[in-house]
Scaffold this motif. Sequence first.
Motif, mmCIF file in Angstrom:
data_model
loop_
_atom_site.group_PDB
_atom_site.id
_atom_site.type_symbol
_atom_site.label_atom_id
_atom_site.label_comp_id
_atom_site.label_asym_id
_atom_site.label_seq_id
_atom_site.Cartn_x
_atom_site.Cartn_y
_atom_site.Cartn_z
ATOM 1 N N THR A 2 -11.264 34.361 -13.167
ATOM 2 C CA THR A 2 -11.432 35.121 -14.415
ATOM 3 C C THR A 2 -11.604 34.206 -15.622
ATOM 4 N N PRO A 3 -10.705 33.245 -15.861
ATOM 5 C CA PRO A 3 -10.928 32.372 -17.028
ATOM 6 C C PRO A 3 -12.178 31.517 -16.904
ATOM 7 N N ALA A 4 -12.515 31.075 -15.685
ATOM 8 C CA ALA A 4 -13.709 30.241 -15.512
ATOM 9 C C ALA A 4 -14.977 31.021 -15.835
ATOM 10 N N PHE A 5 -15.104 32.232 -15.307
ATOM 11 C CA PHE A 5 -16.286 33.042 -15.601
ATOM 12 C C PHE A 5 -16.343 33.415 -17.078
ATOM 13 N N GLN A 6 -15.203 33.758 -17.655
ATOM 14 C CA GLN A 6 -15.204 34.120 -19.073
ATOM 15 C C GLN A 6 -15.702 32.970 -19.944
ATOM 16 N N GLU A 7 -15.254 31.772 -19.644
ATOM 17 C CA GLU A 7 -15.684 30.612 -20.426
ATOM 18 C C GLU A 7 -17.158 30.294 -20.185
ATOM 19 N N TYR A 8 -17.613 30.461 -18.943
ATOM 20 C CA TYR A 8 -19.026 30.195 -18.650
ATOM 21 C C TYR A 8 -19.918 31.205 -19.352
ATOM 22 N N TYR A 9 -19.572 32.480 -19.268
ATOM 23 C CA TYR A 9 -20.406 33.500 -19.888
ATOM 24 C C TYR A 9 -20.457 33.355 -21.406
ATOM 25 N N SER A 10 -19.382 32.876 -22.011
ATOM 26 C CA SER A 10 -19.369 32.701 -23.465
ATOM 27 C C SER A 10 -20.096 31.434 -23.904
ATOM 28 N N GLY A 11 -20.414 30.553 -22.944
ATOM 29 C CA GLY A 11 -21.093 29.304 -23.270
ATOM 30 C C GLY A 11 -20.160 28.135 -23.501
ATOM 31 N N ALA A 12 -18.853 28.346 -23.272
ATOM 32 C CA ALA A 12 -17.879 27.279 -23.519
ATOM 33 C C ALA A 12 -17.958 26.174 -22.468
ATOM 34 N N ILE A 13 -18.363 26.517 -21.247
ATOM 35 C CA ILE A 13 -18.534 25.517 -20.188
ATOM 36 C C ILE A 13 -19.888 25.739 -19.534
ATOM 37 N N GLY A 14 -20.365 24.735 -18.807
ATOM 38 C CA GLY A 14 -21.645 24.832 -18.120
ATOM 39 C C GLY A 14 -21.485 25.207 -16.656
ATOM 40 N N LEU A 15 -22.606 25.271 -15.965
ATOM 41 C CA LEU A 15 -22.611 25.693 -14.565
ATOM 42 C C LEU A 15 -21.861 24.710 -13.675
ATOM 43 N N ALA A 16 -21.984 23.406 -13.945
ATOM 44 C CA ALA A 16 -21.303 22.411 -13.124
ATOM 45 C C ALA A 16 -19.784 22.558 -13.218
ATOM 46 N N GLU A 17 -19.277 22.782 -14.425
ATOM 47 C CA GLU A 17 -17.838 22.957 -14.600
ATOM 48 C C GLU A 17 -17.371 24.266 -13.968
ATOM 49 N N LEU A 18 -18.185 25.313 -14.081
ATOM 50 C CA LEU A 18 -17.841 26.574 -13.424
ATOM 51 C C LEU A 18 -17.691 26.367 -11.922
ATOM 52 N N ARG A 19 -18.667 25.688 -11.308
ATOM 53 C CA ARG A 19 -18.612 25.431 -9.876
ATOM 54 C C ARG A 19 -17.358 24.631 -9.511
ATOM 55 N N LYS A 20 -17.075 23.595 -10.266
ATOM 56 C CA LYS A 20 -15.914 22.743 -9.990
ATOM 57 C C LYS A 20 -14.626 23.563 -9.994
ATOM 58 N N ARG A 21 -14.469 24.418 -10.980
ATOM 59 C CA ARG A 21 -13.226 25.176 -11.083
ATOM 60 C C ARG A 21 -13.115 26.245 -10.001
ATOM 61 N N LEU A 22 -14.213 26.946 -9.758
ATOM 62 C CA LEU A 22 -14.182 27.978 -8.720
ATOM 63 C C LEU A 22 -13.881 27.378 -7.358
ATOM 64 N N VAL A 23 -14.507 26.250 -7.054
ATOM 65 C CA VAL A 23 -14.395 25.660 -5.721
ATOM 66 C C VAL A 23 -13.139 24.802 -5.585
ATOM 67 N N GLU A 24 -13.002 23.788 -6.427
ATOM 68 C CA GLU A 24 -11.878 22.862 -6.258
ATOM 69 C C GLU A 24 -10.545 23.532 -6.572
ATOM 70 N N ASP A 25 -10.443 24.122 -7.741
ATOM 71 C CA ASP A 25 -9.192 24.796 -8.089
ATOM 72 C C ASP A 25 -8.958 26.006 -7.198
#
Length: 425
Positions: free
Chosen positions: A392-415
């Motif tokens: 939830t926080p990762a997608f929210q930040e990605y959709y708002s433009g606060a993080i990019g696709l690479a960071e989204l992937r890292k958080r979804l997968v690694e975390d």
Amino acid sequence: MRTRWIFVLVVGLLLTACSSGDGGSEGRVTLRFQSLAWQQESVDANKELVQEWNAAHPDVKVEYVQGSWDSVHDQLLTSFEGGEAPDIIHDASDDLADFAYGGYLADLGELLPARLKSDIPQRSWETTTFGDGIYGVPFLQEPRVLIANATWLRESGVRIPTPQNPWTWEEFRSIAEELSGGGKYGVAWPLKEPVSATLNLSLSTGGQMFHRGADGRVTVRFDAADEVVPRTVHDEVNTDGSASSSTLGMGGSDTLPGFFGGKYAMVPLGFSYRQQIVQQAPKGFDWMVLPAPAGADGLTQGVSPQTLSVAEDSPHKKEAVEFIDFLLQPKNMVRLALGDWMLPTGTEAFKDPALHTTKDHWATGTALAAHLRSAPAQSVRGYPEWKDKVATPAFQEYYSGAIGLAELRKRLVEDGNLVLARYQR
């Protein structure tokens, strides 16, 4: 004399057992049914069916208990651990995995009547099957659709999609941009809770997110097919300016005033939101229901049906299942579906003409029913924690433009995999 006193004592204990512990007098069984119905039509339908059951079954009384979707997971966990769970539990299939694997829900496989088993398709049973057991009866479901301002779309001249000829995701993005301008937006994405919407719509592009290995362990991957839907939302908000950033933190109902006021041309919502639109739209407001965009796998999308389960601790499992069977008789399932403005899973109920009318766009939803599949997270242990703490926080930040696709992937997968690993030891 001693024998006589033993006899009296035993009879007394038996009478006491019969008159207490079942919640009623003279051995009457009492079942607590916790319902999450919240729309008035749905609440009324559920309460009416409970009353009809009680009138026809004086020895098995059902008590209606009102629950809430907002807090159901934590509330059920507390009640399970405290030994106070309701006998019959209304929930959603994507909330059942931890309860099923944790031993809190009864395996209904041997208790379900043949009629109910055969009436609901196997693809729906898959949503409540964990391991070798069935831990809920899926009975209502809804596709995600696009609710659109019909006047706006017709005047723009864009192609109107149908279930037979839907938009692609690329076409949807292009049309949303074409409909935007002058302080108005082609689409409003209400993504206060972004995870299930993202995962379920991603099935259309071949996205899966969760993958089960040969050893049975589930891991998270974020492949190219998983990127299409999130990237579309992100780019509409941050690149094209065709989606309003202010709606990202909203629930679906929050977007309706702006939709009625002509600020957004389209809003992706669950099919049941039609009820609120009928009740709240200004007089003369012209709206339509469009299918969600299609990807490599067509109109396929994930769904987490509403379910009815029985607590493992319930001393009256047989009677609880009999009540569920009554509640889900075809004519009753239709009543529940109409009350919730959703689609029934039952084959016989689905045939009811009331669910196939053009009025209120029922026919569009029923045309999409065959494309509904088990949501990707359905049987994943630890999904609620992964969703709340990671996704939830990762997608929210990605959709708002606060993080990019690479960071989204890292958080979804690694975390995310760190969270899931704790549930698979």
